[in-house]
Design an enzyme around this catalytic site. Structure first.
Site, PDB file in Angstrom:
ATOM      1  N   VAL A  52       0.802  -1.232   0.000  1.00  0.00           N
ATOM      2  CA  VAL A  52       0.000   0.000   0.000  1.00  0.00           C
ATOM      3  C   VAL A  52       0.835   1.284   0.000  1.00  0.00           C
ATOM      4  O   VAL A  52       0.285   2.371  -0.104  1.00  0.00           O
ATOM      5  CB  VAL A  52      -1.007   0.039   1.179  1.00  0.00           C
ATOM      6  CG1 VAL A  52      -2.143  -0.936   0.960  1.00  0.00           C
ATOM      7  CG2 VAL A  52      -0.316  -0.185   2.517  1.00  0.00           C
ATOM      8  N   ASN A 108      -7.484   0.071   5.057  1.00  0.00           N
ATOM      9  CA  ASN A 108      -7.363  -0.464   6.415  1.00  0.00           C
ATOM     10  C   ASN A 108      -5.975  -0.990   6.771  1.00  0.00           C
ATOM     11  O   ASN A 108      -5.633  -1.100   7.944  1.00  0.00           O
ATOM     12  CB  ASN A 108      -8.417  -1.585   6.533  1.00  0.00           C
ATOM     13  CG  ASN A 108      -8.182  -2.495   7.693  1.00  0.00           C
ATOM     14  OD1 ASN A 108      -8.434  -2.126   8.838  1.00  0.00           O
ATOM     15  ND2 ASN A 108      -7.679  -3.697   7.429  1.00  0.00           N
ATOM     16  N   TYR A 110       2.853   5.875  15.241  1.00  0.00           N
ATOM     17  CA  TYR A 110       1.527   5.263  15.024  1.00  0.00           C
ATOM     18  C   TYR A 110       0.427   6.263  15.372  1.00  0.00           C
ATOM     19  O   TYR A 110      -0.490   6.498  14.570  1.00  0.00           O
ATOM     20  CB  TYR A 110       1.400   4.001  15.894  1.00  0.00           C
ATOM     21  CG  TYR A 110       0.113   3.243  15.700  1.00  0.00           C
ATOM     22  CD1 TYR A 110       0.019   2.222  14.763  1.00  0.00           C
ATOM     23  CD2 TYR A 110      -1.020   3.533  16.451  1.00  0.00           C
ATOM     24  CE1 TYR A 110      -1.165   1.517  14.578  1.00  0.00           C
ATOM     25  CE2 TYR A 110      -2.201   2.843  16.279  1.00  0.00           C
ATOM     26  CZ  TYR A 110      -2.276   1.832  15.344  1.00  0.00           C
ATOM     27  OH  TYR A 110      -3.460   1.147  15.164  1.00  0.00           O
ATOM     28  N   SER A 162       0.298   9.041  12.897  1.00  0.00           N
ATOM     29  CA  SER A 162      -0.231   8.602  11.593  1.00  0.00           C
ATOM     30  C   SER A 162      -1.747   8.502  11.642  1.00  0.00           C
ATOM     31  O   SER A 162      -2.437   8.870  10.687  1.00  0.00           O
ATOM     32  CB  SER A 162       0.383   7.251  11.178  1.00  0.00           C
ATOM     33  OG  SER A 162      -0.148   6.168  11.924  1.00  0.00           O
ATOM     34  N   LYS A 163      -2.287   8.018  12.749  1.00  0.00           N
ATOM     35  CA  LYS A 163      -3.740   7.861  12.850  1.00  0.00           C
ATOM     36  C   LYS A 163      -4.432   9.223  12.979  1.00  0.00           C
ATOM     37  O   LYS A 163      -5.547   9.406  12.498  1.00  0.00           O
ATOM     38  CB  LYS A 163      -4.088   6.942  14.024  1.00  0.00           C
ATOM     39  CG  LYS A 163      -3.595   5.506  13.840  1.00  0.00           C
ATOM     40  CD  LYS A 163      -4.126   4.876  12.560  1.00  0.00           C
ATOM     41  CE  LYS A 163      -3.767   3.410  12.434  1.00  0.00           C
ATOM     42  NZ  LYS A 163      -4.292   2.812  11.197  1.00  0.00           N
TER      43      LYS A 163
HETATM   44  N1  LIG Z   1      -5.874  -4.240  16.477  1.00  0.00           N
HETATM   45  C1  LIG Z   1      -6.080  -3.099  17.103  1.00  0.00           C
HETATM   46  O1  LIG Z   1      -6.120  -3.036  18.318  1.00  0.00           O
HETATM   47  C2  LIG Z   1      -6.305  -1.836  16.317  1.00  0.00           C
HETATM   48  C3  LIG Z   1      -6.801  -0.714  16.990  1.00  0.00           C
HETATM   49  C4  LIG Z   1      -7.018   0.459  16.302  1.00  0.00           C
HETATM   50  C5  LIG Z   1      -6.717   0.511  14.932  1.00  0.00           C
HETATM   51  N2  LIG Z   1      -6.239  -0.607  14.310  1.00  0.00           N
HETATM   52  C6  LIG Z   1      -5.933  -0.491  12.886  1.00  0.00           C
HETATM   53  O2  LIG Z   1      -6.722  -1.432  12.171  1.00  0.00           O
HETATM   54  C7  LIG Z   1      -6.052  -1.783  10.954  1.00  0.00           C
HETATM   55  C8  LIG Z   1      -5.990  -3.281  10.841  1.00  0.00           C
HETATM   56  O3  LIG Z   1      -5.279  -3.772  11.948  1.00  0.00           O
HETATM   57  P1  LIG Z   1      -5.352  -5.294  12.444  1.00  0.00           P
HETATM   58  O4  LIG Z   1      -5.313  -5.241  13.905  1.00  0.00           O
HETATM   59  O5  LIG Z   1      -6.441  -5.999  11.750  1.00  0.00           O
HETATM   60  O6  LIG Z   1      -3.906  -5.777  11.936  1.00  0.00           O
HETATM   61  P2  LIG Z   1      -3.362  -7.161  11.346  1.00  0.00           P
HETATM   62  O7  LIG Z   1      -1.895  -7.132  11.569  1.00  0.00           O
HETATM   63  O8  LIG Z   1      -4.164  -8.312  11.874  1.00  0.00           O
HETATM   64  O9  LIG Z   1      -3.678  -7.018   9.783  1.00  0.00           O
HETATM   65  C9  LIG Z   1      -3.042  -6.035   8.995  1.00  0.00           C
HETATM   66  C10 LIG Z   1      -2.996  -6.523   7.555  1.00  0.00           C
HETATM   67  O10 LIG Z   1      -2.330  -5.508   6.777  1.00  0.00           O
HETATM   68  C11 LIG Z   1      -1.405  -6.114   5.924  1.00  0.00           C
HETATM   69  N3  LIG Z   1      -0.316  -5.202   5.598  1.00  0.00           N
HETATM   70  C12 LIG Z   1       0.685  -4.759   6.403  1.00  0.00           C
HETATM   71  N4  LIG Z   1       1.523  -3.966   5.721  1.00  0.00           N
HETATM   72  C13 LIG Z   1       1.045  -3.887   4.457  1.00  0.00           C
HETATM   73  C14 LIG Z   1       1.483  -3.213   3.266  1.00  0.00           C
HETATM   74  N5  LIG Z   1       2.587  -2.472   3.253  1.00  0.00           N
HETATM   75  N6  LIG Z   1       0.738  -3.356   2.142  1.00  0.00           N
HETATM   76  C15 LIG Z   1      -0.380  -4.123   2.143  1.00  0.00           C
HETATM   77  N7  LIG Z   1      -0.841  -4.783   3.229  1.00  0.00           N
HETATM   78  C16 LIG Z   1      -0.129  -4.663   4.369  1.00  0.00           C
HETATM   79  C17 LIG Z   1      -0.904  -7.338   6.685  1.00  0.00           C
HETATM   80  O11 LIG Z   1      -0.329  -8.316   5.819  1.00  0.00           O
HETATM   81  C18 LIG Z   1      -2.187  -7.823   7.366  1.00  0.00           C
HETATM   82  O12 LIG Z   1      -2.897  -8.730   6.556  1.00  0.00           O
HETATM   83  C19 LIG Z   1      -4.682  -1.107  11.020  1.00  0.00           C
HETATM   84  O13 LIG Z   1      -4.733   0.106  10.276  1.00  0.00           O
HETATM   85  C20 LIG Z   1      -4.515  -0.823  12.491  1.00  0.00           C
HETATM   86  O14 LIG Z   1      -3.644   0.257  12.732  1.00  0.00           O
HETATM   87  C21 LIG Z   1      -6.026  -1.774  14.962  1.00  0.00           C
END
Ligand SMILES: NC(=O)c1ccc[n+]([C@@H]2O[C@H](COP(=O)([O-])OP(=O)(O)OC[C@H]3O[C@@H](n4cnc5c(N)ncnc54)[C@H](O)[C@@H]3O)[C@@H](O)[C@H]2O)c1
Length: 259
Positions: A64, A90, A158, A161-162
């Site tokens: 991405v 996402n 992080y 960025s958010k």
């Molecule tokens: N888990 C939490 O507590 C939480 C809380 C708030 C926000 N978020 C946000 O939610 C989103 C999803 O997080 P998650 O917890 O499901 O994470 P996760 O690690 O389970 O999944 C993230 C996915 O993104 C993919 N990815 C990573 N780098 C990439 C790149 N350069 N290009 C394409 N794909 C890429 C990974 O392969 C993975 O499949 C993220 O933006 C994260 O910051 C997560």
């Protein structure tokens, strides 16, 4: 009975794990065709098989942070299924070398900005022309509750960025509202996904410290985020744009939490 997004075409980045994966499954269950962009190619292939093959889901290898690859992702959706109705931008990372500002070096800072923030700029830039031409579309960008609250257990790049994702989403929502395109930010609280599990596996004390601040006393589940994304993607949220959609177990409303 028709699904809530029957016949719509959705693009989901980071769709091979966690919140993205649960959302891909839910979107398909609700009648959408989905193009998944990720770097987890093996998991992507398994997912396509699980959900019924290329009639319903297409996997595209996409980093991405690459403009060419992101542009190709959205073009695949248009060329394969005929439109780009929903973009769930996402994909994100939360690496351990992004920590207190005092110890986080420039390389670690930049990496997180690229994957978490520049990526959302690229995805919105790629999706918008299709949606403007259609006069309709819903973009959901994944921010976080840390975009609106500060933590002493810092991940400085992080959080920054958010915050950027949230501001960009708001501005795009305002700019394109009269062209039929809605742009909203999903702000999850801590969710039980590999991203969070990895972060806390190395530091259980830090996990426990966070749990204390959640009124519900637990982390969220990816499926609970998928329900929120579906709401923002569907016409059920037709009067919502430029919104900060917090799905956080009550964290952002809490001062003192129950014991
Ligand atoms: N888990 C939490 O507590 C939480 C809380 C708030 C926000 N978020 C946000 O939610 C989103 C999803 O997080 P998650 O917890 O499901 O994470 P996760 O690690 O389970 O999944 C993230 C996915 O993104 C993919 N990815 C990573 N780098 C990439 C790149 N350069 N290009 C394409 N794909 C890429 C990974 O392969 C993975 O499949 C993220 O933006 C994260 O910051 C997560």
């Amino acid at each position: 009975m028709a699904g809530r997004i029957e016949g719509r075409v959705a693009v989901v980045t980071g769709g091979c794990s966690g919140i993205g994966l649960a959302t891909v499954r839910r979107f398909v269950a609700e009648g959408a065709k989905v193009v998944v962009g990720d770097i987890a190619d093996e998991a992507g292939k398994v997912l396509v098989d699980e959900l019924g093959g290329p009639e319903v889901v297409t996997y595209v290898h996409v980093d991405v942070t690459s403009k060419e690859e992101v542009d190709a992702l959205f073009k695949t959706a248009k060329d394969t299924y005929g439109s780009v109705d929903i973009a769930f931008n996402n994909a994100g990372i939360s690496p351990p070398d992004d920590d207190s500002i005092l110890t986080t070096e420039l390389d670690a800072w930049r990496k997180v900005q690229e994957v978490n923030l520049t990526s959302v700029y690229l995805c919105c830039k790629a999706a918008l022309p299709y949606m403007i031409e259609q006069g309709k579309g819903s973009i959901i960008n994944t921010a976080s509750f840390v975009a609106v609250m500060g933590a002493a257990t810092s991940q400085i790049s992080y959080s920054a960025s958010k915050g950027g994702v949230l501001s960009m989403t708001r501005e795009l929502g305002v700019q394109f509202a009269r062209e039929g395109v809605r742009v909203n930010a999903l702000c999850p609280g801590p969710v039980n996904t590999p991203l969070l599990q990895e972060l806390f596996a190395k530091d259980p004390e830090r996990a426990a410290r966070r749990l204390v601040h959640i009124p519900m006393g637990r982390f969220g589940e990816p499926e609970e985020m998928a329900s929120a994304v579906l709401f923002l993607a569907s016409d059920d949220s037709s009067f919502m744009t430029a919104n900060t959609f917090l799905v956080d177990g009550g964290i952002s409303g809490a001062y003192v939490t129950p014991l």
